[in-house]
Scaffold this motif. Structure first.
Motif, PDB file in Angstrom:
ATOM      1  N   LEU B 216       6.802   1.770  76.830  1.00 26.20           N
ATOM      2  CA  LEU B 216       6.395   2.640  75.534  1.00 26.20           C
ATOM      3  C   LEU B 216       7.727   3.610  75.412  1.00 26.20           C
ATOM      4  CD1 LEU B 216       2.514   3.582  75.918  1.00 26.20           C
ATOM      5  CD2 LEU B 216       3.540   1.606  74.579  1.00 26.20           C
ATOM      6  N   LEU B 217       7.945   3.983  76.551  1.00 30.54           N
ATOM      7  CA  LEU B 217       9.415   4.832  76.616  1.00 30.54           C
ATOM      8  C   LEU B 217      10.490   4.074  75.738  1.00 30.54           C
ATOM      9  CD1 LEU B 217      10.884   7.706  77.123  1.00 30.54           C
ATOM     10  CD2 LEU B 217      11.482   6.367  79.154  1.00 30.54           C
ATOM     11  N   ARG B 218      10.721   3.029  76.419  1.00 30.76           N
ATOM     12  CA  ARG B 218      11.873   1.707  75.688  1.00 30.76           C
ATOM     13  C   ARG B 218      11.592   1.665  74.227  1.00 30.76           C
ATOM     14  NH1 ARG B 218      11.521  -1.118  80.313  1.00 30.76           N
ATOM     15  NH2 ARG B 218      10.176  -2.494  79.306  1.00 30.76           N
ATOM     16  N   GLU B 219      10.350   1.568  73.906  1.00 32.69           N
ATOM     17  CA  GLU B 219      10.157   1.023  72.602  1.00 32.69           C
ATOM     18  C   GLU B 219      10.345   2.384  71.501  1.00 32.69           C
ATOM     19  OE1 GLU B 219       6.573  -2.470  73.664  1.00 32.69           O
ATOM     20  OE2 GLU B 219       6.377  -0.680  72.460  1.00 32.69           O
ATOM     21  N   THR B 220       9.823   3.480  72.089  1.00 36.50           N
ATOM     22  CA  THR B 220       9.739   4.719  70.900  1.00 36.50           C
ATOM     23  C   THR B 220      11.416   5.156  71.109  1.00 36.50           C
ATOM     24  OG1 THR B 220       9.024   6.059  72.962  1.00 36.50           O
ATOM     25  CG2 THR B 220       7.433   5.266  71.126  1.00 36.50           C
ATOM     26  N   VAL B 221      11.877   5.041  72.328  1.00 35.95           N
ATOM     27  CA  VAL B 221      13.178   5.490  72.206  1.00 35.95           C
ATOM     28  C   VAL B 221      14.320   4.543  71.343  1.00 35.95           C
ATOM     29  CG1 VAL B 221      15.620   5.423  73.548  1.00 35.95           C
ATOM     30  CG2 VAL B 221      13.527   6.789  74.537  1.00 35.95           C
ATOM     31  N   ASP B 222      13.941   3.459  71.300  1.00 40.28           N
ATOM     32  CA  ASP B 222      14.686   2.326  70.395  1.00 40.28           C
ATOM     33  C   ASP B 222      14.401   2.861  68.927  1.00 40.28           C
ATOM     34  OD1 ASP B 222      16.370   0.999  71.901  1.00 40.28           O
ATOM     35  OD2 ASP B 222      15.048  -0.807  72.264  1.00 40.28           O
ATOM     36  N   ARG B 292      15.874  -5.557  54.003  1.00 33.10           N
ATOM     37  CA  ARG B 292      16.043  -6.882  53.723  1.00 33.10           C
ATOM     38  C   ARG B 292      17.256  -7.370  54.400  1.00 33.10           C
ATOM     39  NH1 ARG B 292      14.994  -9.247  48.087  1.00 33.10           N
ATOM     40  NH2 ARG B 292      16.375  -8.097  47.249  1.00 33.10           N
ATOM     41  N   ALA B 293      17.479  -7.042  55.785  1.00 30.42           N
ATOM     42  CA  ALA B 293      18.379  -7.718  56.447  1.00 30.42           C
ATOM     43  C   ALA B 293      17.733  -8.868  57.424  1.00 30.42           C
ATOM     44  CB  ALA B 293      18.681  -6.536  57.625  1.00 30.42           C
ATOM     45  N   THR B 294      18.657  -9.626  57.798  1.00 30.82           N
ATOM     46  CA  THR B 294      18.230 -10.658  58.555  1.00 30.82           C
ATOM     47  C   THR B 294      17.603 -10.347  59.844  1.00 30.82           C
ATOM     48  OG1 THR B 294      20.142 -11.928  57.727  1.00 30.82           O
ATOM     49  CG2 THR B 294      18.836 -13.076  59.527  1.00 30.82           C
ATOM     50  N   THR B 295      18.098  -9.538  60.544  1.00 35.73           N
ATOM     51  CA  THR B 295      17.330  -9.117  61.947  1.00 35.73           C
ATOM     52  C   THR B 295      17.427  -7.308  61.758  1.00 35.73           C
ATOM     53  OG1 THR B 295      19.578  -8.804  63.022  1.00 35.73           O
ATOM     54  CG2 THR B 295      18.183 -10.867  63.101  1.00 35.73           C
ATOM     55  N   ARG B 296      16.671  -6.988  62.767  1.00 30.73           N
ATOM     56  CA  ARG B 296      16.476  -5.634  62.852  1.00 30.73           C
ATOM     57  C   ARG B 296      18.044  -4.829  63.483  1.00 30.73           C
ATOM     58  NH1 ARG B 296      14.299  -0.513  63.721  1.00 30.73           N
ATOM     59  NH2 ARG B 296      14.946   0.726  65.949  1.00 30.73           N
ATOM     60  N   GLN B 297      18.688  -5.628  64.114  1.00 31.82           N
ATOM     61  CA  GLN B 297      19.828  -5.368  64.758  1.00 31.82           C
ATOM     62  C   GLN B 297      21.104  -5.353  63.428  1.00 31.82           C
ATOM     63  OE1 GLN B 297      20.658  -4.224  67.913  1.00 31.82           O
ATOM     64  NE2 GLN B 297      22.473  -3.627  66.860  1.00 31.82           N
ATOM     65  N   VAL B 302      24.578  -2.157  59.901  1.00 37.68           N
ATOM     66  CA  VAL B 302      25.035  -1.563  58.887  1.00 37.68           C
ATOM     67  C   VAL B 302      24.945  -0.354  58.808  1.00 37.68           C
ATOM     68  CG1 VAL B 302      24.786  -1.692  56.470  1.00 37.68           C
ATOM     69  CG2 VAL B 302      24.766  -3.804  57.530  1.00 37.68           C
ATOM     70  N   ALA B 303      23.598   0.289  58.966  1.00 36.84           N
ATOM     71  CA  ALA B 303      23.573   1.782  59.119  1.00 36.84           C
ATOM     72  C   ALA B 303      24.333   2.587  59.828  1.00 36.84           C
ATOM     73  CB  ALA B 303      21.841   2.192  59.223  1.00 36.84           C
ATOM     74  N   GLY B 388      14.351  -4.411  58.997  1.00 35.29           N
ATOM     75  CA  GLY B 388      15.005  -3.184  58.350  1.00 35.29           C
ATOM     76  C   GLY B 388      15.455  -2.327  59.479  1.00 35.29           C
ATOM     77  N   GLY B 389      16.159  -1.027  59.316  1.00 37.56           N
ATOM     78  CA  GLY B 389      15.998  -0.376  60.288  1.00 37.56           C
ATOM     79  C   GLY B 389      16.572   0.994  59.707  1.00 37.56           C
ATOM     80  N   THR B 390      16.447   2.285  60.401  1.00 37.74           N
ATOM     81  CA  THR B 390      16.735   3.608  59.751  1.00 37.74           C
ATOM     82  C   THR B 390      17.589   4.273  61.010  1.00 37.74           C
ATOM     83  OG1 THR B 390      14.576   3.504  58.373  1.00 37.74           O
ATOM     84  CG2 THR B 390      15.713   5.677  59.031  1.00 37.74           C
ATOM     85  N   VAL B 391      18.618   4.951  60.357  1.00 35.52           N
ATOM     86  CA  VAL B 391      19.386   5.746  61.202  1.00 35.52           C
ATOM     87  C   VAL B 391      19.546   7.108  60.457  1.00 35.52           C
ATOM     88  CG1 VAL B 391      21.689   6.050  61.964  1.00 35.52           C
ATOM     89  CG2 VAL B 391      20.703   3.985  62.206  1.00 35.52           C
ATOM     90  N   TRP B 392      19.471   8.273  61.465  1.00 35.16           N
ATOM     91  CA  TRP B 392      19.739   9.522  60.808  1.00 35.16           C
ATOM     92  C   TRP B 392      21.189   9.922  61.436  1.00 35.16           C
ATOM     93  CZ3 TRP B 392      15.076   7.991  63.492  1.00 35.16           C
ATOM     94  CH2 TRP B 392      13.818   7.844  62.458  1.00 35.16           C
ATOM     95  N   THR B 393      21.843  10.680  60.505  1.00 32.49           N
ATOM     96  CA  THR B 393      23.071  11.227  60.760  1.00 32.49           C
ATOM     97  C   THR B 393      23.325  12.628  60.127  1.00 32.49           C
ATOM     98  OG1 THR B 393      25.344  10.392  61.185  1.00 32.49           O
ATOM     99  CG2 THR B 393      24.345  10.049  59.228  1.00 32.49           C
ATOM    100  N   SER B 394      24.467  12.967  60.589  1.00 28.67           N
ATOM    101  CA  SER B 394      24.940  14.448  59.858  1.00 28.67           C
ATOM    102  C   SER B 394      26.411  14.165  59.119  1.00 28.67           C
ATOM    103  CB  SER B 394      24.970  15.386  60.933  1.00 28.67           C
ATOM    104  OG  SER B 394      25.848  15.200  62.048  1.00 28.67           O
ATOM    105  N   ASP B 395      26.949  15.064  58.673  1.00 26.93           N
ATOM    106  CA  ASP B 395      28.093  14.791  57.907  1.00 26.93           C
ATOM    107  C   ASP B 395      29.361  15.402  58.854  1.00 26.93           C
ATOM    108  OD1 ASP B 395      27.001  17.567  57.526  1.00 26.93           O
ATOM    109  OD2 ASP B 395      28.179  17.972  55.913  1.00 26.93           O
TER     110      ASP B 395
END
Lengths: 409, 409
Positions: B216-222, B292-297, B302-303, B388-395
């Protein structure tokens, strides 16, 4: 301001090669922004282009035209280059605009449209200002000249955020003759070439057959423009062209090929380094030499990881010998089975890291003295194999942020 | 200043869990810099750690001690955390210092040394100031308490360049009981976790067996810490620990595991987002959603390419709708056989890009209005598949350069 003094060299005239520029009003009033380079009918030509998937319209058209010339066994005769607008992210209209620009110059010069290769650099996503560009083509064409000043004006006419022109020239013995290699380039930001630089144009009077020219361009680009990074951002418009006019000595024997390759690499490396010295906001010129890697790719992976690290780049800007950041960047490089106990890191003549930690003789004073220099070499010995690679980069300064936060305004 | 308001939540006490902090003088006088977290004998624990090859001494010792506890079927009982010094790049002495710190706390607490896991954060490459650290252990241990304020003080005691504490707490139904998940984290710069964040500590009163806890730790950290980046620099000291005290309801059935996982992910994402909101120099909180990517990776590649682009980050800082930089970054992402004609890019509710160029309805005014916001979502539809996949970032701001050019001085 560029790091170090990079004066534009005196360019020897090359028989059959003329360059013309004009102020077409594409970039800013009063700045050269449109360049025509004319090559003789005897010329062969090779090109390498960006691998960015959003490859700009002129890059697509230049590739098409180069292929058409090859197919029809005709020499590409003109490079048409504008700054102030990249004609990238402009869809079908962008392609049509690039083609129309070529047709207009081809008409004036009396050559087929595919003998003209277009190149653009500047802001991405704006339509090319066609009225200004088309109106500028005849004046640029009419201004064509073979003198050294025409080379320098052409180098000036392709700049974007660059603060100085970038040129290099060598002459190389071929048999009992000497040939000349002249090159100019632009680039300052969005610099992480992947097959080429922002824009590089190299012309020699040597005679070199097509397949050999292509191989030599690829090889030398891989050791020059593909070894630099300012900010890791591969451009949509990267291109590097090499033309051989065939008016001088012909490069055929192994010895001549070796001599030519060395001369070409010298020009390419000088231009690539000039791009880094003039990197946006650069206050440092940094050489990353990675040795004893398993493969050259591994060496480059480590060098680029360090070169892209914002924390290493800000430490360089601050002249802060915060070598832990270099170590952390090396440690996150994509290297399988990395034994960090074997890694040795030197900053110029000062040993920073060995046996997994700070080198015993290291002092903060010695580290700070090196970091205060304008030109610094970071040597990373991986202790794994016998391959190596060198990358050149700049630092990350307030000026970089200012330039890129204000670029369009 | 962090982007958005991230108040520290009220943390429910967890039976058997106590936290103590002190000002040991490792960081700066008058700042909490040493933290002890006590867990009950019934606890299970999982950890994920940095994949930086120059992994810090405390990370190595924490992994060793976690393995020793598992082997001897003993519960790890203490986390010992200091800020102000990372104990990384410190070679053999660094390992010995980390071990001695554990032995000192173990002696005071009457447990074996391997029941103590050490964590450090701060400057890399300086020896751990052992006199101050060892002297602080007893006061921190004696200050241990289970109240909410102890959690907040512990969160404060691990900060480096962070401008605020970061905590999250949820409660989750398990059968007919409710369990609690409390977490706190630190991180602001050198943030591109690769297995974990800088430092994250999560404790639940649930009972969860070891192998399940690890999964569960690995999955949620990912889906949380591994989806954030401030500056692409993976730290030498990243670690994220999850302990389950076993004093509350036991998580066994599929339904309970699902409920627990959702709650855990909520805590992890809140902490990860808090790190980005407090990213060094951050003025924007940016969500990159790739669909709509081929894989999550592929989606994450891209993100992250967009999130790491200095040119995108400076445009965000300037609130400049220079969307060509987003397009250029997407185009250089490592995606094979990329058809850019199918890519659609939106900035919040404004369509930027389709059919390889600017979307027909786009106006500069609409783009600028979105870019002026503090919180922005960039949606990139690749039109290739269903992952799909989501990434968070700053400027990337002037403040980022100032913080990192001045960090050690």
């Amino acid at each position: 301001m560029a790091v170090g003094n990079i004066p534009f060299p005196t360019m020897p005239a090359l028989d059959g090669v003329r360059l013309g520029t004009t102020m077409a009003g594409i970039k800013q009033a009063g700045q050269r922004d449109l360049v025509v380079v004319e090559l003789p009918e005897t010329a062969t030509m090779a090109g390498v282009f960006t691998r960015n998937a959003f490859c700009a319209a002129p890059v697509q058209v230049a590739k098409e035209h180069l292929a058409a010339c090859r197919e029809q066994q005709q020499a590409p005769r003109y490079w048409l280059i504008n700054t102030g607008n990249a004609n990238a992210g402009t869809g079908a209209q962008g392609l049509e605009d690039a083609r129309e620009s070529c047709r207009t110059l081809a008409h004036a010069a009396g050559v087929p449209a595919h003998a003209v290769l277009p190149f653009s650099t500047g802001v991405i996503g704006e339509p090319l200002p066609m009225q200004a560009l088309l109106a500028g083509i005849a004046p640029a064409f009419n201004a064509c000249d073979s003198q050294s000043v025409a080379w320098e004006q052409a180098a000036a006419g392709i700049l974007t955020t660059d603060t100085c022109t970038k040129g290099a020239s060598v002459d190389v013995p071929v048999g009992d003759q000497r040939i000349t290699i002249n090159g100019f380039a632009k680039g300052s930001g969005m610099i992480r070439p992947d097959m080429a630089t922002m824009l590089g144009f190299v012309v020699t009077d040597a005679g070199i057959e097509q397949a050999l020219l292509e191989r030599l361009l690829r090889e030398t680009v891989d050791r020059s423009f593909n070894c630099i990074t300012v900010d890791s951002d591969t451009s949509t418009n990267d291109a590097c062209l090499l033309a051989a006019t065939g008016r001088g000595a012909h490069v055929v024997s192994e010895a001549d090929i070796d001599a030519f390759t060395r001369g070409l690499e010298q020009v390419m490396v000088a231009l690539a380094q000039a791009v880094i010295r003039d990197g946006e906001g650069a206050t440092k010129f940094v050489t990353l030499e990675v040795t004893r890697a398993t493969t050259r790719q591994e060496a480059l992976d480590v060098a680029f990881t360090v070169a892209h690290s914002p924390l290493v780049k800000t430490a360089l800007y601050a002249s802060d010998a915060n070598w832990g950041r270099i170590l952390a960047a090396v440690g996150r490089a994509p290297v399988a089975g990395f034994d960090v106990g074997r890694v040795v890191i030197d900053l110029d003549e000062v040993r920073l890291v060995e046996s997994g930690g700070r080198a015993p003789g290291y002092t903060e004073e010695a580290g700070s003295a090196v970091m205060a220099r304008e030109e610094i070499t970071i040597r990373i010995d991986l202790g794994r194999g016998d391959a190596g690679g060198t990358v050149w980069t700049s630092d990350l300064s307030h000026e970089y942020v200012s330039i890129n936060a204000d670029y369009r305004s």
